[in-house]
Design a protein around this motif. Structure first.
Motif, PDB file in Angstrom:
ATOM      1  N   TYR A  68       0.877  -1.084   0.253  1.00  0.00           N
ATOM      2  CA  TYR A  68      -0.056  -0.138  -0.082  1.00  0.00           C
ATOM      3  C   TYR A  68       0.868   1.098  -0.184  1.00  0.00           C
ATOM      4  CZ  TYR A  68      -3.610  -3.402   0.990  1.00  0.00           C
ATOM      5  OH  TYR A  68      -4.682  -4.397   1.042  1.00  0.00           O
ATOM      6  N   ASP A  69       2.221   1.255  -0.330  1.00  0.00           N
ATOM      7  CA  ASP A  69       3.019   2.355  -0.397  1.00  0.00           C
ATOM      8  C   ASP A  69       2.997   2.988  -1.468  1.00  0.00           C
ATOM      9  OD1 ASP A  69       5.396   1.157  -2.526  1.00  0.00           O
ATOM     10  OD2 ASP A  69       4.476  -0.629  -1.129  1.00  0.00           O
ATOM     11  N   LEU A  70       3.370   4.285  -1.272  1.00  0.00           N
ATOM     12  CA  LEU A  70       3.356   5.389  -2.409  1.00  0.00           C
ATOM     13  C   LEU A  70       3.916   4.956  -4.018  1.00  0.00           C
ATOM     14  CD1 LEU A  70       4.327   8.444  -0.246  1.00  0.00           C
ATOM     15  CD2 LEU A  70       2.055   7.865  -1.158  1.00  0.00           C
ATOM     16  N   ARG A 133      -0.453  11.313  14.604  1.00  0.00           N
ATOM     17  CA  ARG A 133      -0.728  10.186  13.478  1.00  0.00           C
ATOM     18  C   ARG A 133      -1.479   9.259  13.867  1.00  0.00           C
ATOM     19  NH1 ARG A 133       4.096   7.912  12.483  1.00  0.00           N
ATOM     20  NH2 ARG A 133       5.466   9.140  13.834  1.00  0.00           N
ATOM     21  N   GLN A 134      -1.272   8.768  15.111  1.00  0.00           N
ATOM     22  CA  GLN A 134      -2.188   7.830  15.868  1.00  0.00           C
ATOM     23  C   GLN A 134      -3.710   8.296  15.863  1.00  0.00           C
ATOM     24  OE1 GLN A 134      -1.511   4.647  16.293  1.00  0.00           O
ATOM     25  NE2 GLN A 134      -3.809   4.322  16.525  1.00  0.00           N
ATOM     26  N   GLY A 135      -3.808   9.475  16.261  1.00  0.00           N
ATOM     27  CA  GLY A 135      -5.207  10.206  16.395  1.00  0.00           C
ATOM     28  C   GLY A 135      -5.950  10.264  14.636  1.00  0.00           C
ATOM     29  N   MET A 136      -4.891  10.629  13.771  1.00  0.00           N
ATOM     30  CA  MET A 136      -5.705  10.554  12.388  1.00  0.00           C
ATOM     31  C   MET A 136      -5.991   8.981  12.066  1.00  0.00           C
ATOM     32  SD  MET A 136      -2.684  12.606  10.585  1.00  0.00           S
ATOM     33  CE  MET A 136      -3.091  12.262   9.021  1.00  0.00           C
ATOM     34  N   LEU A 137      -5.286   8.130  12.651  1.00  0.00           N
ATOM     35  CA  LEU A 137      -5.821   6.799  12.070  1.00  0.00           C
ATOM     36  C   LEU A 137      -7.066   6.507  13.200  1.00  0.00           C
ATOM     37  CD1 LEU A 137      -5.163   3.878  10.799  1.00  0.00           C
ATOM     38  CD2 LEU A 137      -3.570   3.396  12.755  1.00  0.00           C
ATOM     39  N   ASP A 138      -7.053   6.651  14.080  1.00  0.00           N
ATOM     40  CA  ASP A 138      -8.162   6.451  15.275  1.00  0.00           C
ATOM     41  C   ASP A 138      -9.590   6.840  14.780  1.00  0.00           C
ATOM     42  OD1 ASP A 138      -6.459   4.872  16.683  1.00  0.00           O
ATOM     43  OD2 ASP A 138      -6.334   6.716  18.499  1.00  0.00           O
ATOM     44  N   SER A 139      -9.358   8.248  14.071  1.00  0.00           N
ATOM     45  CA  SER A 139     -10.619   8.961  13.758  1.00  0.00           C
ATOM     46  C   SER A 139     -11.354   8.262  12.368  1.00  0.00           C
ATOM     47  CB  SER A 139     -10.264  10.379  13.148  1.00  0.00           C
ATOM     48  OG  SER A 139      -9.484  10.597  12.007  1.00  0.00           O
ATOM     49  N   TYR A 140     -10.436   7.581  11.848  1.00  0.00           N
ATOM     50  CA  TYR A 140     -10.900   6.838  10.210  1.00  0.00           C
ATOM     51  C   TYR A 140     -11.384   5.374  11.020  1.00  0.00           C
ATOM     52  CZ  TYR A 140      -9.047  10.045   6.943  1.00  0.00           C
ATOM     53  OH  TYR A 140      -9.074  11.128   6.075  1.00  0.00           O
ATOM     54  N   GLN A 141     -11.918   5.217  12.071  1.00  0.00           N
ATOM     55  CA  GLN A 141     -12.266   3.844  12.409  1.00  0.00           C
ATOM     56  C   GLN A 141     -13.655   3.831  12.573  1.00  0.00           C
ATOM     57  OE1 GLN A 141      -9.866   1.696  11.859  1.00  0.00           O
ATOM     58  NE2 GLN A 141      -8.529   3.481  11.598  1.00  0.00           N
ATOM     59  N   ALA A 176      -5.061  -1.848   6.307  1.00  0.00           N
ATOM     60  CA  ALA A 176      -3.502  -1.863   5.858  1.00  0.00           C
ATOM     61  C   ALA A 176      -3.240  -0.632   5.180  1.00  0.00           C
ATOM     62  CB  ALA A 176      -3.411  -2.859   5.029  1.00  0.00           C
ATOM     63  N   ALA A 177      -4.231  -0.079   4.318  1.00  0.00           N
ATOM     64  CA  ALA A 177      -3.962   1.320   3.620  1.00  0.00           C
ATOM     65  C   ALA A 177      -3.913   2.481   4.570  1.00  0.00           C
ATOM     66  CB  ALA A 177      -4.885   1.273   2.558  1.00  0.00           C
ATOM     67  N   LYS A 178      -4.926   2.478   5.451  1.00  0.00           N
ATOM     68  CA  LYS A 178      -4.933   3.552   6.493  1.00  0.00           C
ATOM     69  C   LYS A 178      -3.727   3.480   7.427  1.00  0.00           C
ATOM     70  CE  LYS A 178     -10.045   3.022   6.814  1.00  0.00           C
ATOM     71  NZ  LYS A 178     -10.975   2.949   7.747  1.00  0.00           N
ATOM     72  N   VAL A 179      -3.374   2.221   7.808  1.00  0.00           N
ATOM     73  CA  VAL A 179      -2.032   2.165   8.650  1.00  0.00           C
ATOM     74  C   VAL A 179      -0.807   2.633   7.793  1.00  0.00           C
ATOM     75  CG1 VAL A 179      -0.589   0.836   9.835  1.00  0.00           C
ATOM     76  CG2 VAL A 179      -3.146   0.442   9.981  1.00  0.00           C
TER      77      VAL A 179
END
Length: 260
Positions: A68-70, A133-141, A176-179
């Motif tokens: 899922y990398d750039l 960055r963890q907060g960003m990930l958490d918000s997408y759940q 995995a794409a989100k992470v």
């Protein structure tokens, strides 16, 4: 109309509308899909070919190789351009999609005609603290988390249909794409090769953008792409393709006129 391209590495979903040897290829933000661009492409389709793709892990595109990398996303973009026989392409990349577009541009493909970066993630990795960055990930759940994220991503409240599309796209993304984006993509330095880009480049950013701020982007891109144009969208936040689609579409047309 929806289409699919299956490569050795991914199944890619995309839309392909309009006609012409020059095509606009739209790449969405972290959390978006090809649908992010529907209000931008609607007035453009009668005039130019518009292709919008779901990046792997988002919408209906899936990685077959677990990546899922750039760089893998950039490979997908180039594979799609080749498969569709696009002779000249204008890459239009928003946020994360803007970073993917920069990688493709840095590879200097012969088909690249111009680059339109919309609130782009900068080529130099941003050293955001791990807790941010963890907060960003958490918000997408969760739905509630995305609603909270929209308070940062937008300046003006979205209409119901747009809001629901954003929520649906965000929650549908592969974990995995989100992470990847929060753990590595944001931090990745991809500026190598960009200094060799000679095609026209236009950068759009909202003056109310709290994610990619003008004060950061303008000097950073000015040092790497000194010939790039820079345009500020008034009263617009980070989701400019949804908040200000007419202005983004107009920028596309102006760039095409410059090429002509």
């Amino acid at each position: 109309m929806a289409h699919y391209l299956t490569t050795n590495n991914a199944t890619l979903h995309f839309t392909d509308q309009g006609q012409g040897s020059t095509a606009l290829l739209f790449l969405h933000y972290w959390g978006g899909s090809a649908q992010t661009w529907q209000q931008v492409t609607a007035p453009l389709v009668p005039k130019v070919r518009c292709v919008a793709m779901d990046l792997r892990g988002w919408g209906r595109s899936r990685a077959l190789d677990g990546r899922y990398d750039l760089e893998a996303m950039a490979d997908d973009v180039q594979a799609l351009i080749e498969a569709l026989g696009i002779e000249r392409v204008v890459l239009v990349g928003h946020s994360m999609g803007g970073k993917v577009a920069q990688i493709v541009a840095g590879r200097l493909p012969a088909s690249l005609a111009a680059l339109l970066l919309v609130a782009p993630a900068p080529p130099k990795g941003l050293p955001l603290p791990a807790e941010v960055r963890q907060g960003m990930l958490d918000s997408y759940q969760s739905r509630a988390g995305v609603m909270q994220a929209l308070k940062v991503l937008t300046h003006q409240p979205l209409g119901e249909a747009d809001r629901e599309q954003v929520i649906t796209d965000t929650l549908a993304g592969d974990m995995a794409a989100k992470v990847y984006w929060t753990s590595e993509g944001i931090l990745a330095d991809i500026k190598e090769g960009l200094e060799l880009v000679t095609v026209p480049v236009l950068i759009l950013v909202g003056d109310k953008d709290e994610v990619e701020r003008r004060q950061v982007l303008e000097p950073l891109f000015g040092a790497i792409l000194p010939g790039a144009g820079f345009r500020v969208l008034a009263d617009v936040g980070h989701l400019s393709p949804i908040e200000a689609p007419a202005q983004v579409a107009q920028a596309c047309l102006e760039l095409l006129e410059e090429l002509a």
